[in-house]
Design a protein around this motif. Structure first.
Motif, PDB file in Angstrom:
ATOM      1  N   TRP A  81       1.115  -1.583   0.296  1.00 22.40           N
ATOM      2  CA  TRP A  81      -0.107  -0.508  -0.334  1.00 22.40           C
ATOM      3  C   TRP A  81       0.825   1.201   0.444  1.00 22.40           C
ATOM      4  O   TRP A  81       0.561   1.929  -0.795  1.00 22.40           O
ATOM      5  CB  TRP A  81      -0.722  -0.022   1.471  1.00 22.40           C
ATOM      6  N   VAL A  82       1.853   0.682   0.882  1.00 17.76           N
ATOM      7  CA  VAL A  82       2.842   2.151   1.043  1.00 17.76           C
ATOM      8  C   VAL A  82       3.462   2.818  -0.566  1.00 17.76           C
ATOM      9  O   VAL A  82       3.446   3.704  -1.117  1.00 17.76           O
ATOM     10  CB  VAL A  82       4.069   2.633   1.565  1.00 17.76           C
ATOM     11  N   GLU A  83       3.479   1.661  -1.245  1.00 19.90           N
ATOM     12  CA  GLU A  83       4.478   1.348  -2.711  1.00 19.90           C
ATOM     13  C   GLU A  83       3.159   2.257  -3.779  1.00 19.90           C
ATOM     14  O   GLU A  83       3.820   3.474  -4.522  1.00 19.90           O
ATOM     15  CB  GLU A  83       5.112   0.470  -3.306  1.00 19.90           C
ATOM     16  N   LEU A  84       2.545   1.946  -3.510  1.00 21.33           N
ATOM     17  CA  LEU A  84       0.661   2.542  -4.203  1.00 21.33           C
ATOM     18  C   LEU A  84       0.566   4.120  -3.916  1.00 21.33           C
ATOM     19  O   LEU A  84       0.715   5.037  -4.836  1.00 21.33           O
ATOM     20  CB  LEU A  84       0.020   1.841  -4.321  1.00 21.33           C
ATOM     21  N   VAL A  85       1.164   4.551  -2.701  1.00 17.98           N
ATOM     22  CA  VAL A  85       0.486   5.945  -2.245  1.00 17.98           C
ATOM     23  C   VAL A  85       1.601   7.117  -2.871  1.00 17.98           C
ATOM     24  O   VAL A  85       1.435   8.156  -3.062  1.00 17.98           O
ATOM     25  CB  VAL A  85       0.174   6.334  -0.989  1.00 17.98           C
ATOM     26  N   ARG A 107       3.447   6.145  -5.193  1.00 21.92           N
ATOM     27  CA  ARG A 107       3.108   6.275  -6.845  1.00 21.92           C
ATOM     28  C   ARG A 107       2.310   7.098  -6.748  1.00 21.92           C
ATOM     29  O   ARG A 107       2.160   7.716  -8.350  1.00 21.92           O
ATOM     30  CB  ARG A 107       2.426   4.961  -7.240  1.00 21.92           C
ATOM     31  N   ILE A 108       0.920   7.589  -6.348  1.00 20.84           N
ATOM     32  CA  ILE A 108       0.524   8.158  -6.160  1.00 20.84           C
ATOM     33  C   ILE A 108       1.014   9.944  -6.139  1.00 20.84           C
ATOM     34  O   ILE A 108       0.501  11.287  -7.020  1.00 20.84           O
ATOM     35  CB  ILE A 108      -0.883   8.336  -4.949  1.00 20.84           C
ATOM     36  N   ARG A 109       2.055  10.057  -5.345  1.00 21.93           N
ATOM     37  CA  ARG A 109       2.971  10.929  -5.591  1.00 21.93           C
ATOM     38  C   ARG A 109       2.903  12.072  -7.057  1.00 21.93           C
ATOM     39  O   ARG A 109       3.257  13.372  -6.579  1.00 21.93           O
ATOM     40  CB  ARG A 109       4.507  11.086  -4.391  1.00 21.93           C
ATOM     41  N   SER A 110       3.275  11.152  -7.862  1.00 27.84           N
ATOM     42  CA  SER A 110       3.297  11.504  -8.870  1.00 27.84           C
ATOM     43  C   SER A 110       2.941  11.330  -9.824  1.00 27.84           C
ATOM     44  O   SER A 110       2.360  10.993 -11.407  1.00 27.84           O
ATOM     45  CB  SER A 110       5.064  10.314  -9.402  1.00 27.84           C
ATOM     46  N   LYS A 111       1.401  11.202  -9.609  1.00 33.43           N
ATOM     47  CA  LYS A 111       0.030  11.178 -10.536  1.00 33.43           C
ATOM     48  C   LYS A 111       0.263   9.823 -10.730  1.00 33.43           C
ATOM     49  O   LYS A 111      -0.599   9.972 -12.206  1.00 33.43           O
ATOM     50  CB  LYS A 111      -0.415  12.658 -11.807  1.00 33.43           C
ATOM     51  N   ASP A 112      -0.323   8.949 -10.733  1.00 35.42           N
ATOM     52  CA  ASP A 112      -0.436   7.313 -10.798  1.00 35.42           C
ATOM     53  C   ASP A 112      -1.454   6.757 -10.968  1.00 35.42           C
ATOM     54  O   ASP A 112      -2.537   6.972  -9.975  1.00 35.42           O
ATOM     55  CB  ASP A 112       0.769   6.438 -10.807  1.00 35.42           C
ATOM     56  N   ALA A 172     -10.314  12.456  -2.426  1.00 36.10           N
ATOM     57  CA  ALA A 172      -9.403  13.484  -3.013  1.00 36.10           C
ATOM     58  C   ALA A 172      -8.559  13.886  -2.185  1.00 36.10           C
ATOM     59  O   ALA A 172      -7.660  14.268  -2.545  1.00 36.10           O
ATOM     60  CB  ALA A 172     -11.071  14.424  -3.537  1.00 36.10           C
ATOM     61  N   THR A 173      -8.997  13.737  -0.908  1.00 30.91           N
ATOM     62  CA  THR A 173      -7.682  14.377   0.063  1.00 30.91           C
ATOM     63  C   THR A 173      -6.382  13.067   0.117  1.00 30.91           C
ATOM     64  O   THR A 173      -4.668  14.371  -0.325  1.00 30.91           O
ATOM     65  CB  THR A 173      -8.304  14.451   1.023  1.00 30.91           C
ATOM     66  N   LEU A 174      -6.464  12.179   0.073  1.00 29.59           N
ATOM     67  CA  LEU A 174      -5.198  11.434  -0.752  1.00 29.59           C
ATOM     68  C   LEU A 174      -4.704  11.418  -1.406  1.00 29.59           C
ATOM     69  O   LEU A 174      -3.696  12.154  -1.482  1.00 29.59           O
ATOM     70  CB  LEU A 174      -5.663  10.277  -0.112  1.00 29.59           C
ATOM     71  N   TRP A 175      -5.393  12.057  -2.908  1.00 33.94           N
ATOM     72  CA  TRP A 175      -5.056  12.385  -4.033  1.00 33.94           C
ATOM     73  C   TRP A 175      -4.002  12.940  -3.958  1.00 33.94           C
ATOM     74  O   TRP A 175      -2.814  13.915  -4.295  1.00 33.94           O
ATOM     75  CB  TRP A 175      -5.565  12.549  -5.211  1.00 33.94           C
ATOM     76  N   HIS A 176      -4.664  15.214  -3.354  1.00 41.60           N
ATOM     77  CA  HIS A 176      -3.543  15.644  -2.746  1.00 41.60           C
ATOM     78  C   HIS A 176      -2.680  15.733  -2.382  1.00 41.60           C
ATOM     79  O   HIS A 176      -2.024  16.896  -1.910  1.00 41.60           O
ATOM     80  CB  HIS A 176      -5.091  16.749  -3.371  1.00 41.60           C
ATOM     81  N   LYS A 177      -2.980  15.424  -1.043  1.00 40.25           N
ATOM     82  CA  LYS A 177      -1.748  15.280   0.151  1.00 40.25           C
ATOM     83  C   LYS A 177      -0.613  14.292   0.163  1.00 40.25           C
ATOM     84  O   LYS A 177       0.086  13.967   0.904  1.00 40.25           O
ATOM     85  CB  LYS A 177      -2.725  15.354   0.888  1.00 40.25           C
ATOM     86  N   ALA A 178      -0.684  12.892  -1.117  1.00 40.58           N
ATOM     87  CA  ALA A 178      -0.024  12.389  -0.889  1.00 40.58           C
ATOM     88  C   ALA A 178       1.633  11.857  -0.556  1.00 40.58           C
ATOM     89  O   ALA A 178       2.594  11.714  -0.274  1.00 40.58           O
ATOM     90  CB  ALA A 178      -0.090  11.063  -1.780  1.00 40.58           C
ATOM     91  N   HIS A 179       1.400  13.438  -0.808  1.00 38.81           N
ATOM     92  CA  HIS A 179       3.618  14.067  -0.497  1.00 38.81           C
ATOM     93  C   HIS A 179       3.557  13.864   0.594  1.00 38.81           C
ATOM     94  O   HIS A 179       4.238  14.394   1.749  1.00 38.81           O
ATOM     95  CB  HIS A 179       3.308  15.282  -1.280  1.00 38.81           C
ATOM     96  N   MET A 180       2.493  14.472   2.156  1.00 40.02           N
ATOM     97  CA  MET A 180       2.835  14.850   3.012  1.00 40.02           C
ATOM     98  C   MET A 180       2.791  13.267   3.476  1.00 40.02           C
ATOM     99  O   MET A 180       2.747  12.976   4.945  1.00 40.02           O
ATOM    100  CB  MET A 180       1.521  15.523   3.389  1.00 40.02           C
ATOM    101  N   ASP A 221     -10.629  16.874  -9.432  1.00 33.30           N
ATOM    102  CA  ASP A 221     -10.526  18.560 -10.161  1.00 33.30           C
ATOM    103  C   ASP A 221     -10.836  19.464  -9.651  1.00 33.30           C
ATOM    104  O   ASP A 221      -9.745  20.527 -10.184  1.00 33.30           O
ATOM    105  CB  ASP A 221     -10.769  18.410 -12.039  1.00 33.30           C
ATOM    106  N   ALA A 222     -11.895  19.540  -8.113  1.00 33.98           N
ATOM    107  CA  ALA A 222     -12.079  20.818  -8.103  1.00 33.98           C
ATOM    108  C   ALA A 222     -10.804  21.229  -7.957  1.00 33.98           C
ATOM    109  O   ALA A 222     -10.593  22.655  -7.216  1.00 33.98           O
ATOM    110  CB  ALA A 222     -13.675  20.453  -7.186  1.00 33.98           C
ATOM    111  N   GLY A 223     -10.113  20.961  -7.404  1.00 32.66           N
ATOM    112  CA  GLY A 223      -8.997  21.145  -6.451  1.00 32.66           C
ATOM    113  C   GLY A 223      -8.717  20.549  -4.650  1.00 32.66           C
ATOM    114  O   GLY A 223      -9.833  20.375  -4.558  1.00 32.66           O
ATOM    115  N   PRO A 224      -7.801  21.376  -4.146  1.00 32.99           N
ATOM    116  CA  PRO A 224      -7.750  21.035  -2.536  1.00 32.99           C
ATOM    117  C   PRO A 224      -9.192  21.580  -1.716  1.00 32.99           C
ATOM    118  O   PRO A 224      -8.767  22.281  -2.852  1.00 32.99           O
ATOM    119  CB  PRO A 224      -6.239  21.597  -2.488  1.00 32.99           C
TER     120      PRO A 224
END
Lengths: 217, 213
Positions: free
Chosen positions: A47-51, A53-58, A96-104, B74-77
């Motif tokens: 799971w860590v590996e997948l997250v 990868r999400i950092r690079s928008k996979d 959606a937050t997970l996608w945006h904050k994967a780098h955190m 798509d709507a952003g954070p």
């Protein structure tokens, strides 16, 4: 971002090099730490590996994480008394937050399920209670810290051991834990000392915190 | 900072991890954890318990709409990335409630040299900053419910022990105490309670409804 692609190239059954690949200029002046690949990949490290990868928008990685965790978040919220419509909305927000904050995400301090749990908890407070939600100071501001590969593997394995240990608790104690986490118990109804087997995972997290503190200096 | 000796208990950490504390208590817990890595590690261990419960949640509630989620992406954070504040006496969570550091606090006198500032939170519990002059006492009081007192500067002692910077005293119903600030430095505390305090003397008791302490 090279993190995701580099890791994605690793065959699944091999070890997990969590060392961030860096460009020459980034590596300059640092001792590029090589993590000795010794541990087999476990479920949590996958799971860590997948997250990562999400950092690079996979998007494939995201879909895999979504399919596993989104229904669990929704079910968890419904058990905590959220109605189905709100739980659906909230589960989408959490992913959606997970996608945006994967780098955190810091895999030396938390498993992916733990990190998602905290996002869901926060979102539930924001949506339902409509109050401000004071949080402890972040330790990871500034340049992104390098997770130490061995530390990450150990923390992830410890998370699996914790799940195993919790599953073996007596039914009565399991029931109390569930009631506490689904919001049926107030702080004063929970024992001052719960006696849960958290000593080892706490020590691991403590080490990761010390490393972060050291890097901040 | 001196070594922190008095920490949060499991009940508070588990309830914070579960997202089930009153806002006023959340503020005290978040402030203490900003000062105490030991409790931060314990909190994150309790969050790991939550993660385990989440992962074990296999009840079938149907699929979550993936397309809906992509639209949200798509709507952003949805929330701004957090900004930590200027280093000061107060950790960022507390600075958010005060609107700045120590110099921004709007103190009001409550008698005997003690000053307080009530911070706005939801009504299920209250939280205030207390400024106790070095050597002064807070009136003798008991509690209904729970009172958390976190030392930010200076130190106080009561019938239980001595509490220095970062230390938190968790007082329950059976404790009646008279905290006295140590000589040398004024004591600044963050104190939360989920029920009104009970003062023993007549004057403080009369004043209580007006002071909201």
């Amino acid at each position: 971002m090279l993190v995701g692609t580099a890791i994605a190239e690793q065959p699944l059954e091999t070890e997990l090099p969590l060392e961030h690949p860096r460009t020459v200029s980034e590596t300059k002046g640092r001792s590029a730490r090589k993590v000795k690949p010794t541990k087999k990949m476990t479920e949590e490290t996958q799971w860590v590996e997948l997250v990562l990868r999400i950092r690079s928008k996979d998007q494939d990685a995201f879909k895999a994480v979504f399919q596993h965790f989104a229904p669990r978040v929704k079910a968890f919220l419904m058990k905590s008394g959220t109605d189905a419509g709100m739980a659906e909305e909230c589960a989408q927000d959490v992913m959606a937050t997970l996608w945006h904050k994967a780098h955190m995400f810091d895999p030396s301090r938390a498993s992916v399920s733990t990190w998602i749990f905290t996002i869901a908890r926060n979102r539930r407070i924001d949506m339902l209670r409509k109050q401000r939600r004071p949080e402890p100071d972040e330790l990871t501001w500034g340049p992104e810290p390098e997770p130490d590969g061995a530390e990450v593997v150990e923390l992830q394995q410890e998370s699996e051991r914790l799940a195993e240990a919790l599953s073996q608790l007596p039914e009565k104690q399991k029931d109390l834990i569930q009631r506490a986490y689904f919001g049926d118990l107030s702080h004063s109804e929970i024992a001052e000392e719960t006696g849960l087997p958290l000593g080892t995972i706490k020590s691991r997290i403590r080490l990761a915190l010390e490393r972060l503190r050291h890097q901040m200096k | 900072m001196e070594q922190i000796k008095h920490h949060l208990n499991d009940g508070l950490l588990m309830a914070y991890a579960a997202g089930n504390l009153p806002e006023a208590f959340n503020l005290v817990v978040a402030t203490h954890i900003s000062m105490c890595d030991e409790c931060r590690a314990r909190l994150e261990a309790f969050e790991a318990v939550g993660g385990t419960l989440l992962d074990g949640e296999t009840e079938d509630v149907g699929e979550v709409d993936f397309t809906g989620c992509l639209a949200k992406i798509d709507a952003g954070p949805s929330e701004p990335i957090r900004v930590d504040h200027k280093p000061g006496l107060f950790p960022s969570a507390l600075q958010d409630y005060v609107g700045g550091d120590l110099d921004a606090v709007k103190w009001r006198p409550v008698g005997m040299g003690v000053r307080q500032a009530i911070l706005p939170t939801s009504k299920d519990a209250t939280v205030r900053l207390l400024h106790i002059p070095a050597g002064a006492a807070v009136p003798d009081h008991g509690h209904r419910g729970t009172e958390l007192t976190l030392v930010l500067q200076g130190a106080f002692a009561d019938e239980e022990d001595r509490f220095g910077p970062g230390d938190i005293e968790i007082a329950t119903e059976d404790l009646e105490h008279t905290p006295v600030a140590e000589m040398g430095e004024d004591c600044i505390c963050l104190a939360a309670t989920d029920a009104p305090l009970k003062f023993r003397g007549l004057i403080p008791r009369l004043a209580q409804p007006f002071l909201r302490i």
